[in-house]
Write a protein that holds these residues in place. Structure first.
Motif, PDB file in Angstrom:
ATOM      1  N   HIS A   1       4.543   5.783  -5.082  1.00  0.00           N
ATOM      2  CA  HIS A   1       5.284   5.504  -6.360  1.00  0.00           C
ATOM      3  C   HIS A   1       4.198   5.187  -7.471  1.00  0.00           C
ATOM      4  CE1 HIS A   1       8.844   6.013  -4.132  1.00  0.00           C
ATOM      5  NE2 HIS A   1       8.478   5.293  -3.241  1.00  0.00           N
ATOM      6  N   ILE A   2       3.209   4.586  -7.393  1.00  0.00           N
ATOM      7  CA  ILE A   2       2.681   4.033  -8.608  1.00  0.00           C
ATOM      8  C   ILE A   2       1.219   4.907  -8.792  1.00  0.00           C
ATOM      9  CG2 ILE A   2       1.524   2.093  -9.413  1.00  0.00           C
ATOM     10  CD1 ILE A   2       3.258   0.278  -7.790  1.00  0.00           C
ATOM     11  N   LEU A   3       0.503   5.144  -7.655  1.00  0.00           N
ATOM     12  CA  LEU A   3      -1.004   5.714  -7.865  1.00  0.00           C
ATOM     13  C   LEU A   3      -0.817   6.866  -8.545  1.00  0.00           C
ATOM     14  CD1 LEU A   3      -2.980   4.209  -5.311  1.00  0.00           C
ATOM     15  CD2 LEU A   3      -2.682   3.527  -7.506  1.00  0.00           C
ATOM     16  N   PRO A   4       0.304   7.909  -8.074  1.00  0.00           N
ATOM     17  CA  PRO A   4       0.319   9.277  -8.838  1.00  0.00           C
ATOM     18  C   PRO A   4       0.268   9.367 -10.197  1.00  0.00           C
ATOM     19  CG  PRO A   4       1.475   8.947  -6.693  1.00  0.00           C
ATOM     20  CD  PRO A   4       1.218   7.614  -7.068  1.00  0.00           C
ATOM     21  N   THR A   5       0.926   8.281 -10.857  1.00  0.00           N
ATOM     22  CA  THR A   5       1.095   8.083 -12.147  1.00  0.00           C
ATOM     23  C   THR A   5      -0.158   7.392 -12.853  1.00  0.00           C
ATOM     24  OG1 THR A   5       3.496   8.221 -12.143  1.00  0.00           O
ATOM     25  CG2 THR A   5       2.446   7.570 -14.137  1.00  0.00           C
TER      26      THR A   5
ATOM     27  N   ARG B   1       0.832  -1.243  -0.054  1.00  0.00           N
ATOM     28  CA  ARG B   1       0.118  -0.151  -0.003  1.00  0.00           C
ATOM     29  C   ARG B   1       0.949   1.309   0.311  1.00  0.00           C
ATOM     30  NH1 ARG B   1      -5.296  -1.260   0.722  1.00  0.00           N
ATOM     31  NH2 ARG B   1      -5.788  -3.335   1.297  1.00  0.00           N
ATOM     32  N   ARG B   2       2.118   1.136   0.673  1.00  0.00           N
ATOM     33  CA  ARG B   2       2.928   2.342   0.739  1.00  0.00           C
ATOM     34  C   ARG B   2       3.687   2.265  -0.616  1.00  0.00           C
ATOM     35  NH1 ARG B   2       5.710   1.029   4.722  1.00  0.00           N
ATOM     36  NH2 ARG B   2       7.737   0.297   3.397  1.00  0.00           N
ATOM     37  N   LEU B   3       3.798   1.658  -1.311  1.00  0.00           N
ATOM     38  CA  LEU B   3       4.390   1.651  -2.412  1.00  0.00           C
ATOM     39  C   LEU B   3       3.543   2.011  -3.652  1.00  0.00           C
ATOM     40  CD1 LEU B   3       6.505  -1.634  -2.981  1.00  0.00           C
ATOM     41  CD2 LEU B   3       7.286   0.577  -2.890  1.00  0.00           C
TER      42      LEU B   3
ATOM     43  N   ARG C   1       7.990  -4.346  -9.693  1.00  0.00           N
ATOM     44  CA  ARG C   1       7.601  -5.823  -9.567  1.00  0.00           C
ATOM     45  C   ARG C   1       6.076  -5.716  -9.142  1.00  0.00           C
ATOM     46  NH1 ARG C   1      12.108  -6.661  -6.443  1.00  0.00           N
ATOM     47  NH2 ARG C   1      11.188  -7.294  -4.783  1.00  0.00           N
ATOM     48  N   LEU C   2       5.586  -4.816  -8.142  1.00  0.00           N
ATOM     49  CA  LEU C   2       4.120  -4.700  -7.593  1.00  0.00           C
ATOM     50  C   LEU C   2       3.426  -4.358  -9.016  1.00  0.00           C
ATOM     51  CD1 LEU C   2       1.957  -4.904  -5.687  1.00  0.00           C
ATOM     52  CD2 LEU C   2       2.764  -2.658  -5.032  1.00  0.00           C
ATOM     53  N   LEU C   3       3.725  -3.256  -9.644  1.00  0.00           N
ATOM     54  CA  LEU C   3       3.052  -2.836 -10.822  1.00  0.00           C
ATOM     55  C   LEU C   3       2.894  -3.876 -11.939  1.00  0.00           C
ATOM     56  CD1 LEU C   3       1.591  -0.799 -12.540  1.00  0.00           C
ATOM     57  CD2 LEU C   3       3.949  -0.051 -13.534  1.00  0.00           C
ATOM     58  N   LYS C   4       3.881  -4.602 -12.134  1.00  0.00           N
ATOM     59  CA  LYS C   4       4.061  -5.848 -12.949  1.00  0.00           C
ATOM     60  C   LYS C   4       3.047  -7.101 -12.609  1.00  0.00           C
ATOM     61  CE  LYS C   4       7.046  -8.883 -15.476  1.00  0.00           C
ATOM     62  NZ  LYS C   4       8.271  -9.419 -15.803  1.00  0.00           N
ATOM     63  N   ALA C   5       2.988  -7.136 -11.380  1.00  0.00           N
ATOM     64  CA  ALA C   5       1.978  -8.288 -10.798  1.00  0.00           C
ATOM     65  C   ALA C   5       0.840  -7.845 -10.985  1.00  0.00           C
ATOM     66  CB  ALA C   5       2.447  -8.638  -9.311  1.00  0.00           C
ATOM     67  N   VAL C   6       0.312  -6.774 -10.518  1.00  0.00           N
ATOM     68  CA  VAL C   6      -1.077  -6.322 -10.751  1.00  0.00           C
ATOM     69  C   VAL C   6      -1.504  -6.563 -12.147  1.00  0.00           C
ATOM     70  CG1 VAL C   6      -2.720  -4.422 -10.430  1.00  0.00           C
ATOM     71  CG2 VAL C   6      -0.962  -4.901  -8.672  1.00  0.00           C
ATOM     72  N   LEU C   7      -0.643  -5.949 -12.945  1.00  0.00           N
ATOM     73  CA  LEU C   7      -1.118  -5.843 -14.456  1.00  0.00           C
ATOM     74  C   LEU C   7      -1.193  -7.343 -14.927  1.00  0.00           C
ATOM     75  CD1 LEU C   7       0.827  -2.790 -15.542  1.00  0.00           C
ATOM     76  CD2 LEU C   7      -1.907  -3.085 -15.206  1.00  0.00           C
ATOM     77  N   GLN C   8      -0.387  -8.220 -14.532  1.00  0.00           N
ATOM     78  CA  GLN C   8      -0.221  -9.384 -15.120  1.00  0.00           C
ATOM     79  C   GLN C   8      -1.688 -10.403 -14.697  1.00  0.00           C
ATOM     80  OE1 GLN C   8       1.962 -11.239 -16.802  1.00  0.00           O
ATOM     81  NE2 GLN C   8       0.150 -12.773 -16.997  1.00  0.00           N
ATOM     82  N   THR C   9      -2.062  -9.906 -13.401  1.00  0.00           N
ATOM     83  CA  THR C   9      -3.445 -10.645 -12.906  1.00  0.00           C
ATOM     84  C   THR C   9      -4.466  -9.893 -13.749  1.00  0.00           C
ATOM     85  OG1 THR C   9      -2.645 -10.747 -10.517  1.00  0.00           O
ATOM     86  CG2 THR C   9      -5.085 -10.813 -10.976  1.00  0.00           C
ATOM     87  N   ALA C  10      -4.253  -8.666 -14.305  1.00  0.00           N
ATOM     88  CA  ALA C  10      -5.124  -8.117 -15.242  1.00  0.00           C
ATOM     89  C   ALA C  10      -5.236  -8.902 -16.501  1.00  0.00           C
ATOM     90  CB  ALA C  10      -4.999  -6.738 -15.297  1.00  0.00           C
ATOM     91  N   THR C  11      -3.866  -9.113 -16.987  1.00  0.00           N
ATOM     92  CA  THR C  11      -3.899 -10.078 -18.257  1.00  0.00           C
ATOM     93  C   THR C  11      -4.590 -11.431 -18.140  1.00  0.00           C
ATOM     94  OG1 THR C  11      -1.802  -8.864 -18.646  1.00  0.00           O
ATOM     95  CG2 THR C  11      -2.062 -10.850 -19.842  1.00  0.00           C
ATOM     96  N   ASP C  12      -4.277 -12.097 -16.987  1.00  0.00           N
ATOM     97  CA  ASP C  12      -4.863 -13.367 -16.700  1.00  0.00           C
ATOM     98  C   ASP C  12      -6.534 -13.211 -16.533  1.00  0.00           C
ATOM     99  OD1 ASP C  12      -2.536 -14.285 -16.600  1.00  0.00           O
ATOM    100  OD2 ASP C  12      -2.146 -14.312 -14.176  1.00  0.00           O
ATOM    101  N   ASP C  13      -7.009 -12.048 -16.085  1.00  0.00           N
ATOM    102  CA  ASP C  13      -8.437 -11.905 -15.984  1.00  0.00           C
ATOM    103  C   ASP C  13      -9.129 -11.728 -17.415  1.00  0.00           C
ATOM    104  OD1 ASP C  13      -8.286 -12.367 -13.411  1.00  0.00           O
ATOM    105  OD2 ASP C  13      -8.386 -10.392 -12.630  1.00  0.00           O
ATOM    106  N   GLU C  14      -8.321 -11.467 -18.389  1.00  0.00           N
ATOM    107  CA  GLU C  14      -8.773 -11.027 -19.732  1.00  0.00           C
ATOM    108  C   GLU C  14      -9.182  -9.634 -19.779  1.00  0.00           C
ATOM    109  OE1 GLU C  14     -10.988 -14.135 -21.376  1.00  0.00           O
ATOM    110  OE2 GLU C  14      -9.295 -15.668 -21.420  1.00  0.00           O
TER     111      GLU C  14
END
Length: 388
Positions: free
Chosen positions: A98-102, A92-94, A138-151
């Motif tokens: 670092h991620i949500l502002p963008t 949640r801190r990352l 790594r966190l951003l990549k993991a979230v988006l990989q799940t989005a890929t798996d969810d089609e």
């Protein structure tokens, strides 16, 4: 004139503007227009051919599926993982810093590889914190990989080779004399904590959870059964150890038997299940309070500012490997479930290299002396070289 061939997939029509619009019927039965118009029939036909290929291969993704807000999806992703309190806090801190502002205001399908590259470059320039940004990537990549798996998206846009790899500098170690000096500087109440960290070696969150019943005076050792990490909010989060391997019995050096007995008699809570380490006012061990004591003791001993309490654990493992501990020995003592983690402590420093070289030197000298005692009509090449 040959009749015009009827199109089998999709439709193209010319607009009043002179441009062309392409449409096709998706596998879901919905009529799907192209997101843009085309300057020629050929361009429109090429786009339809791409859509047809995706449908045939089974790679087709609903173009509207990715219209999901990234922030909503990422926060739901963290919640669904049922993470440990410390990992949940870290993620949640990352995200927040670092991620949500963008990416927070974007939909999933609006996050393109070029945007990811620009984000990473900007974060590295702004923070200089390569390790933290590697974690965020790594966190951003993991979230988006799940989005890929969810089609929800066709392909993960995080494609920067090596961007999630952390290259941490080798941690410093202390000498035995420095460990003793730290124990003296911190005082008798925290002396045992220093020695368990260095010669156990136990993690700080493991020590925070240790109880009187965990101490085995007969075998001079201590059980690690749980962990109580302290979050940045100050809340303690009792729970399991970092891995199943973390539950273990640590055999301590024999000299620590006296320290264990004295600590139980003087400082541990008196109830059978009482905490082993409590502060001067009888409250549970607190990272913030202990941190101030640690910094003063570190300065007094003359250790560098980047020497953390956690580095006592590194010190202990380095000493054990130099004493002949195998990789498996190191893993058991550390409570580690992977060889990769244990190998961090298997490095060979300059002092160890001198010891190895010294052993080779002694062996060669002994063998040469033995050979010199055997008479030989013709001196060996080694002897001729030595006598030259």
């Amino acid at each position: 004139m040959a009749p015009k061939k009827k199109r089998r997939f999709g439709r193209i029509r010319k607009l009043p503007s002179g441009r062309y619009q392409a449409r096709y019927l998706g596998p879901d039965g919905v009529d799907r227009p192209a997101p843009q118009t085309f300057a020629s029939v050929r361009e429109a036909d090429d786009w339809l051919a791409e859509q047809q290929t995706e449908v045939r291969r089974g790679d087709w993704v609903d173009p509207d599926a990715g219209a999901v807000n990234f922030e909503d999806y990422a926060l739901r992703w963290v919640k669904e993982r049922r993470l440990s309190p410390t990992t949940d806090e870290l993620y949640r801190r990352l995200l927040r810093l670092h991620i949500l502002p963008t990416f927070g205001g974007l939909d999933l399908d609006e996050i393109a590889p070029a945007r990811v590259r620009s984000w990473r470059s900007e974060r590295l320039d702004a923070t200089g914190a390569e390790t933290t940004i590697a974690k965020a990537y790594r966190l951003l990549k993991a979230v988006l990989q799940t989005a890929t798996d969810d089609e929800l998206i066709r392909r993960n846009p995080c494609r920067i080779k090596g961007a999630g790899k952390e290259t941490a500098e080798e941690r410093p170690t202390a000498t035995v004399a420095q460990v003793d000096a730290l124990a003296d500087a911190l005082g008798p109440r925290w002396r045992l904590m220093v020695y368990i960290a260095a010669y156990g070696p136990a993690r700080p969150e493991e020590q925070a959870a240790m109880r009187r019943r965990d101490v085995d005076l007969d075998n001079v050792g201590i059980w690690v059964r749980t962990a109580e990490p302290e979050l940045t909010t100050g809340r303690r989060a009792p729970g399991d150890t970092k891995s199943d391997a973390g539950k273990r019995f640590i055999v301590l050096p024999a000299f620590m038997g006296k320290d264990l007995k004295r600590h139980l008699a003087w400082y541990a809570e008196k109830t059978p299940d009482g905490l082993l380490f409590v502060g001067e006012k009888g409250k549970p061990f607190r990272r913030s309070t202990f941190g101030r004591k640690w910094r003063r003791a570190r300065a007094k001993v003359g250790l560098p500012e980047n020497f953390r309490f956690y580095d006592l654990r590194h010190t202990g493992h380095t000493l054990s490997t130099q004493s002949g501990a195998t990789l498996k020995d190191t893993m058991v003592r550390a409570g580690q479930s992977s060889e990769r983690a244990a190998l961090i402590y298997q490095h060979s420093n300059l002092e160890r290299q001198r010891e190895v070289a010294g052993g080779i030197d002694a062996r060669v000298r002994a063998e040469r002396e033995k050979a010199a005692d055997v008479p030989d009509e013709q001196p060996s090449g080694t002897e001729r070289a030595r006598d030259a």
